[in-house]
Design a protein around this motif. Structure first.
Motif, PDB file in Angstrom:
ATOM      1  N   SER A 146       0.840  -1.192   0.000  1.00 27.30           N
ATOM      2  CA  SER A 146       0.000   0.000   0.000  1.00 27.30           C
ATOM      3  C   SER A 146       0.876   1.243   0.000  1.00 27.30           C
ATOM      4  O   SER A 146       1.832   1.338   0.764  1.00 27.30           O
ATOM      5  N   PHE A 147       0.528   2.220  -0.856  1.00 32.46           N
ATOM      6  CA  PHE A 147       1.393   3.384  -0.993  1.00 32.46           C
ATOM      7  C   PHE A 147       1.484   4.184   0.294  1.00 32.46           C
ATOM      8  O   PHE A 147       2.495   4.844   0.534  1.00 32.46           O
ATOM      9  N   ASP A 148       0.461   4.138   1.127  1.00 28.62           N
ATOM     10  CA  ASP A 148       0.505   4.950   2.344  1.00 28.62           C
ATOM     11  C   ASP A 148       1.381   4.342   3.430  1.00 28.62           C
ATOM     12  O   ASP A 148       1.532   4.917   4.506  1.00 28.62           O
ATOM     13  N   GLU A 149       1.983   3.186   3.147  1.00 27.75           N
ATOM     14  CA  GLU A 149       2.927   2.579   4.085  1.00 27.75           C
ATOM     15  C   GLU A 149       4.346   3.112   3.898  1.00 27.75           C
ATOM     16  O   GLU A 149       5.224   2.798   4.697  1.00 27.75           O
ATOM     17  N   TYR A 150       4.574   3.887   2.853  1.00 26.74           N
ATOM     18  CA  TYR A 150       5.928   4.291   2.490  1.00 26.74           C
ATOM     19  C   TYR A 150       6.182   5.757   2.834  1.00 26.74           C
ATOM     20  O   TYR A 150       5.384   6.632   2.517  1.00 26.74           O
ATOM     21  N   ASP A 151       7.324   5.988   3.467  1.00 25.10           N
ATOM     22  CA  ASP A 151       7.661   7.325   3.937  1.00 25.10           C
ATOM     23  C   ASP A 151       8.459   8.137   2.928  1.00 25.10           C
ATOM     24  O   ASP A 151       8.373   9.363   2.913  1.00 25.10           O
ATOM     25  N   TYR A 152       9.286   7.476   2.119  1.00 27.13           N
ATOM     26  CA  TYR A 152      10.187   8.181   1.226  1.00 27.13           C
ATOM     27  C   TYR A 152       9.891   7.802  -0.218  1.00 27.13           C
ATOM     28  O   TYR A 152       9.771   6.607  -0.542  1.00 27.13           O
ATOM     29  N   TRP A 153       9.827   8.832  -1.064  1.00 26.72           N
ATOM     30  CA  TRP A 153       9.458   8.651  -2.463  1.00 26.72           C
ATOM     31  C   TRP A 153      10.412   9.407  -3.379  1.00 26.72           C
ATOM     32  O   TRP A 153      10.917  10.477  -3.029  1.00 26.72           O
ATOM     33  N   GLY A 154      10.620   8.855  -4.575  1.00 26.28           N
ATOM     34  CA  GLY A 154      11.295   9.586  -5.620  1.00 26.28           C
ATOM     35  C   GLY A 154      10.313  10.458  -6.386  1.00 26.28           C
ATOM     36  O   GLY A 154       9.112  10.459  -6.101  1.00 26.28           O
ATOM     37  N   GLN A 155      10.827  11.145  -7.383  1.00 25.35           N
ATOM     38  CA  GLN A 155      10.008  12.084  -8.147  1.00 25.35           C
ATOM     39  C   GLN A 155       9.296  11.401  -9.318  1.00 25.35           C
ATOM     40  O   GLN A 155       8.408  11.993  -9.929  1.00 25.35           O
ATOM     41  N   GLY A 156       9.703  10.185  -9.626  1.00 24.44           N
ATOM     42  CA  GLY A 156       9.047   9.429 -10.689  1.00 24.44           C
ATOM     43  C   GLY A 156       9.774   9.524 -12.022  1.00 24.44           C
ATOM     44  O   GLY A 156      10.500  10.482 -12.294  1.00 24.44           O
TER      45      GLY A 156
END
Length: 122
Positions: free
Chosen positions: A105-115
């Motif tokens: 689930s995406f809401d489990e992740y704290d750190y993201w790239g820009q895509g």
């Protein structure tokens, strides 16, 4: 704090392949589970695959099994997504994410790239 930068996206014909790369900087990358998500225009962000901190465990969206492969190289602070037999419906922005627990689930992740944009032409 972890910073993530995706690369490797582009335009490819149906049936082709791409390898996405997610380069991490900052502390603790090798302790985090990592994942790839994607988001097509007008659609919700969709889980693609996840990999454990060691690389020993992977999990895929059912619809993508057999075509996509997630891997990581902790010595290089990098996560990869190998995509084969690409279809037009794979067109999306692909995001890398990391978290100490992981999940689908995406809401489990704290750190993201820009895509990075992947476009598959028919």
């Amino acid at each position: 704090q972890v910073q993530l930068v995706e690369s490797g996206g582009g335009l490819v014909q149906a049936g082709g392949s791409l390898r996405l790369t997610c380069a991490a900087s900052g502390r603790g990358f090798s302790n985090y589970a990592a994942a790839w998500f994607r988001q097509a225009p007008g659609k919700e962000r969709e889980f693609v695959a996840t990999i454990s901190w060691s690389g020993g465990s992977t999990f895929y969206a059912d619809s993508l099994k057999g075509r996509f492969t997630i891997s990581r190289d902790n010595a290089k602070n990098t996560v990869y997504l190998q995509m084969n037999s690409l279809k037009p419906e794979d067109t999306a922005v692909y995001y890398c994410a990391v978290d100490d627990m992981g999940g689908s689930s995406f809401d489990e992740y704290d750190y993201w790239g820009q895509g990075t944009q992947v476009t598959v032409s028919s």
